[in-house]
Design an enzyme around this catalytic site. Structure first.
Site, PDB file in Angstrom:
ATOM      1  N   ARG A 135      44.699   2.048  44.760  1.00  0.00           N
ATOM      2  CA  ARG A 135      45.797   1.207  44.275  1.00  0.00           C
ATOM      3  C   ARG A 135      46.965   2.063  43.802  1.00  0.00           C
ATOM      4  NH1 ARG A 135      46.218  -1.511  38.442  1.00  0.00           N
ATOM      5  NH2 ARG A 135      48.155  -2.643  38.771  1.00  0.00           N
ATOM      6  N   ASP A 150      42.627 -11.050  19.773  1.00  0.00           N
ATOM      7  CA  ASP A 150      41.884 -11.705  18.703  1.00  0.00           C
ATOM      8  C   ASP A 150      40.413 -11.287  18.700  1.00  0.00           C
ATOM      9  OD1 ASP A 150      44.203 -12.977  17.905  1.00  0.00           O
ATOM     10  OD2 ASP A 150      43.634 -14.943  18.714  1.00  0.00           O
ATOM     11  N   SER A 184      49.193   5.195  33.392  1.00  0.00           N
ATOM     12  CA  SER A 184      50.607   5.511  33.598  1.00  0.00           C
ATOM     13  C   SER A 184      51.329   5.497  32.249  1.00  0.00           C
ATOM     14  CB  SER A 184      51.254   4.501  34.552  1.00  0.00           C
ATOM     15  OG  SER A 184      51.321   3.227  33.947  1.00  0.00           O
ATOM     16  N   ARG A 205      58.195   2.659  32.621  1.00  0.00           N
ATOM     17  CA  ARG A 205      58.117   1.684  33.712  1.00  0.00           C
ATOM     18  C   ARG A 205      58.934   0.451  33.378  1.00  0.00           C
ATOM     19  NH1 ARG A 205      52.198   0.933  35.621  1.00  0.00           N
ATOM     20  NH2 ARG A 205      53.344  -0.086  37.310  1.00  0.00           N
TER      21      ARG A 205
END
Length: 151
Positions: free
Chosen positions: A18, A88, A103, A108
Site C-alpha cells: 500500500r 473512549d 508517516s 500530509r
C-alpha cells in the site's frame, strides 16, 4: 510478566504494498515480528491484532482490562481522525499507550494532523516508518519496568 498489546487500525494489513512511497515496503508481519523480538528481549510478551473494523478495535482495547496487558501501542490509522468511540475505550481502560504513525502525519493533508488520541497518549511517534513501532515497544518495556520498580 506483563504483556504489551500492539493494535493496528484499518488498511495496515496492506503494508508493504500500500502506497510504499508513504508507508514503506515493510509488511505488517515483519513489523509484528520485530516488535515481538524487542518485547521478548526485554522480558515482555507481545500480542498483536489488526482490524479494519472499528468495533473489533474497540473490543480489543476493552479486553485488555481483564488481562495482564500493561501497555498498549496503537496505530489507529484513519480512525485517528474520526473515532470518538475508540478514544473512549482507551480512556475507559486507563492503560498507558503510545500512538504510532508510520508517516509524518503533520507533513500530509491538514486533516491528518488532528488526532482524537494524542492528548491521552503517553507519547506519539510519527514519521519514523516501521522503526517507530519498535521504538514504541522498547519505550513501553522501559515504562513497565520503571512502574514495577516504583511499586
Amino acid at each position: 510478566m506483563a504483556t504489551i498489546q500492539l493494535i493496528h487500525g484499518p488498511n495496515l494489513n496492506l503494508l508493504g504494498s500500500r502506497e510504499p512511497v508513504i508507508y514503506g515496503h515493510t509488511g505488517l508481519a515483519e513489523i509484528e515480528q520485530r516488535c515481538s523480538t524487542a518485547a521478548t528481549a526485554r522480558g515482555f510478551k507481545l500480542q498483536s491484532m489488526q482490524s479494519n473494523a472499528e468495533h473489533e478495535l474497540i473490543e480489543a482495547v476493552q479486553q485488555t482490562a481483564a488481562t495482564d496487558v500493561g501497555f498498549i501501542v496503537i496505530n489507529p490509522a484513519a480512525f485517528t481522525h474520526t473515532s470518538v468511540a475508540l478514544r473512549d475505550a482507551l480512556a475507559a481502560v486507563g492503560l498507558p499507550f503510545i500512538e504510532v504513525h508510520l508517516s509524518n502525519v503533520f507533513a500530509r493533508e491538514p486533516f491528518r494532523a488532528e488526532s482524537y488520541f494524542s492528548d491521552l497518549a503517553v507519547g506519539v511517534i510519527s514519521g519514523l516508518g516501521h522503526q517507530g513501532y519498535e521504538y514504541a515497544v522498547e519505550w513501553a518495556a522501559q515504562y513497565l519496568v520503571a512502574a514495577e520498580r516504583d511499586n
